[in-house]
Design an enzyme around this catalytic site. Structure first.
Site, PDB file in Angstrom:
ATOM      1  N   SER A  21       8.743   3.871   7.366  1.00  0.00           N
ATOM      2  CA  SER A  21       7.410   4.441   7.156  1.00  0.00           C
ATOM      3  C   SER A  21       6.353   3.415   7.530  1.00  0.00           C
ATOM      4  CB  SER A  21       7.238   4.844   5.697  1.00  0.00           C
ATOM      5  OG  SER A  21       5.858   5.044   5.443  1.00  0.00           O
ATOM      6  N   HIS A  53       8.406   7.278  10.731  1.00  0.00           N
ATOM      7  CA  HIS A  53       7.898   8.178   9.688  1.00  0.00           C
ATOM      8  C   HIS A  53       6.403   7.899   9.506  1.00  0.00           C
ATOM      9  CE1 HIS A  53       8.306  10.716   6.054  1.00  0.00           C
ATOM     10  NE2 HIS A  53       7.429   9.876   5.503  1.00  0.00           N
ATOM     11  N   ASP A  82       2.937   8.862   7.606  1.00  0.00           N
ATOM     12  CA  ASP A  82       2.409   9.491   6.396  1.00  0.00           C
ATOM     13  C   ASP A  82       0.919   9.787   6.541  1.00  0.00           C
ATOM     14  OD1 ASP A  82       4.676   9.499   4.527  1.00  0.00           O
ATOM     15  OD2 ASP A  82       4.611   7.318   4.774  1.00  0.00           O
ATOM     16  N   MET A  97      -2.327  11.274   4.843  1.00  0.00           N
ATOM     17  CA  MET A  97      -2.856  11.570   3.495  1.00  0.00           C
ATOM     18  C   MET A  97      -4.343  11.874   3.572  1.00  0.00           C
ATOM     19  SD  MET A  97      -1.061   8.482   1.436  1.00  0.00           S
ATOM     20  CE  MET A  97       0.702   8.204   1.520  1.00  0.00           C
ATOM     21  N   HIS A 115       4.721  13.364   8.277  1.00  0.00           N
ATOM     22  CA  HIS A 115       4.750  13.877   6.905  1.00  0.00           C
ATOM     23  C   HIS A 115       3.314  14.162   6.466  1.00  0.00           C
ATOM     24  CE1 HIS A 115       5.775  12.772   2.407  1.00  0.00           C
ATOM     25  NE2 HIS A 115       5.416  14.037   2.550  1.00  0.00           N
ATOM     26  N   MET A 128       0.650  15.077   4.019  1.00  0.00           N
ATOM     27  CA  MET A 128       0.285  15.209   2.604  1.00  0.00           C
ATOM     28  C   MET A 128      -1.176  15.626   2.566  1.00  0.00           C
ATOM     29  SD  MET A 128       2.342  11.861   1.288  1.00  0.00           S
ATOM     30  CE  MET A 128       2.547  11.300   2.965  1.00  0.00           C
ATOM     31  N   MET A 165      10.837  14.305  -2.133  1.00  0.00           N
ATOM     32  CA  MET A 165      10.057  13.132  -2.550  1.00  0.00           C
ATOM     33  C   MET A 165      10.735  12.512  -3.759  1.00  0.00           C
ATOM     34  SD  MET A 165       7.675  12.822  -0.375  1.00  0.00           S
ATOM     35  CE  MET A 165       7.074  11.338  -1.177  1.00  0.00           C
ATOM     36  N   ASP A 210      12.457  10.347   0.521  1.00  0.00           N
ATOM     37  CA  ASP A 210      11.226   9.603   0.807  1.00  0.00           C
ATOM     38  C   ASP A 210      10.644   8.987  -0.464  1.00  0.00           C
ATOM     39  OD1 ASP A 210       8.972   8.569   1.920  1.00  0.00           O
ATOM     40  OD2 ASP A 210       8.043  10.495   2.408  1.00  0.00           O
TER      41      ASP A 210
HETATM   42  C1  DX5 Z   1       4.711   8.141  -0.073  1.00  0.00           C
HETATM   43  C2  DX5 Z   1       5.116   8.247   1.377  1.00  0.00           C
HETATM   44  C3  DX5 Z   1       6.305   7.432   1.708  1.00  0.00           C
HETATM   45  C4  DX5 Z   1       6.120   5.944   1.541  1.00  0.00           C
HETATM   46  C5  DX5 Z   1       7.471   5.309   1.346  1.00  0.00           C
HETATM   47  O1  DX5 Z   1       3.744   9.092  -0.334  1.00  0.00           O
HETATM   48  O2  DX5 Z   1       5.406   9.583   1.693  1.00  0.00           O
HETATM   49  O3  DX5 Z   1       6.752   7.729   3.026  1.00  0.00           O
HETATM   50  O4  DX5 Z   1       5.465   5.350   2.624  1.00  0.00           O
HETATM   51  O5  DX5 Z   1       7.295   3.964   1.052  1.00  0.00           O
HETATM   52  P1  DX5 Z   1       8.368   3.143   0.192  1.00  0.00           P
HETATM   53  O6  DX5 Z   1       9.647   3.195   0.955  1.00  0.00           O
HETATM   54  O7  DX5 Z   1       7.770   1.773   0.139  1.00  0.00           O
HETATM   55  O8  DX5 Z   1       8.474   3.797  -1.146  1.00  0.00           O
HETATM   56 ZN    ZN Z   2       6.422  10.013   3.661  1.00  0.00          ZN
END
Ligand code: DX5
Ligand code: ZN
Length: 218
Positions: free
Chosen positions: A7, A32, A34, A36, A65, A67, A136, A174
């Site tokens: 990620s 990956h 993320d 947000m 991903h 969010m 998650m 994740d």
């Molecule tokens: C959290 C993200 C994850 C995060 C994982 O909301 O969706 O992808 O980056 O990070 P680690 O592996 O550090 O928990």
């Molecule tokens: Zn993620």
């Protein structure tokens, strides 16, 4: 062997190109990403221009991903930015079936993500339609959180349902994946390990990826 999806939320944004090159040289399978919005989750990460630049920096799979609320408004933009897999949160979709069809019609693989409190039973009527389930294992919003143990039984339950129905849906885990818990997670039936801190906070990220890739199921 598991699919490893580092990620980039935990990467060094000032040296994003270096981190992309590092991942290109590593055994990482997917990137990956993320996304947000500060609404669905209490954090804002990065958006479309960053995804576009990452697209130019790698030919590996971009696993995006989302969010964000109202993901249907941005599916086309993420396709244009270079996403290969687009994952939406079930908690943000009033019309999940429609959203899934939209993503497929755009030519992307489609994933559905579930928060830690959301039951896998909700997937029963759409499991046939999707390529990936992202379970998650932390509350979404931040990297570096602790793995929530309750996820383990969700993995095995979901795996049973997938196998019973002869499907090939991938299970992605994740949040909070470490060298210590990776083996148990895979044993329960996970196919894809997302790893942020475990990779990017390591002194040798390439070796960390190799180690995750070769975790054996005890
Ligand atoms: C959290 C993200 C994850 C995060 C994982 O909301 O969706 O992808 O980056 O990070 P680690 O592996 O550090 O928990
Ligand atoms: Zn993620």
């Amino acid at each position: 062997m598991p699919i490893i999806a580092p990620s980039l939320l935990s990467s060094n944004f000032l040296r994003l190109e270096d981190d992309c090159n590092m991942l290109n040289q590593s055994q990482a399978d997917w990137f990956h990403l993320d996304i947000m919005d500060g609404r669905f989750v209490p954090n804002i990460s990065f958006g479309l221009p960053v995804v576009q630049h990452i697209r130019k920096a790698t030919s590996k799979v971009l696993d995006v991903h989302l969010m964000i609320v109202e993901p249907e408004k941005y599916a086309t933009n993420f396709k244009d930015a270079g996403a290969d897999i687009l994952t939406v949160h079930i908690e943000t979709c009033n019309h999940l079936h429609r959203n899934i069809q939209q993503i497929k019609n755009l030519g992307m693989k489609v994933g559905v993500a579930l928060n830690p409190h959301t039951s896998i039973v909700l997937l029963d009527d759409i499991l046939e339609d999707i390529d990936l389930v992202c379970l998650m294992s932390v509350n979404p919003g931040f990297g570096g959180q602790m793995f929530i143990e309750n996820t383990l039984h969700k993995i095995s339950k979901l795996k049973n349902r997938i196998l019973q129905r002869n499907l090939h849906t991938l299970i992605e885990i994740d949040g909070g994946v470490t060298f210590e818990n990776a083996s148990t997670i895979l044993k329960e039936g996970a196919d894809v390990l997302v790893a942020g801190n475990t990779v990017f906070k390591s002194s040798n990220p390439i070796a960390a990826i190799e180690k995750l890739k070769s975790v054996s199921i005890k």
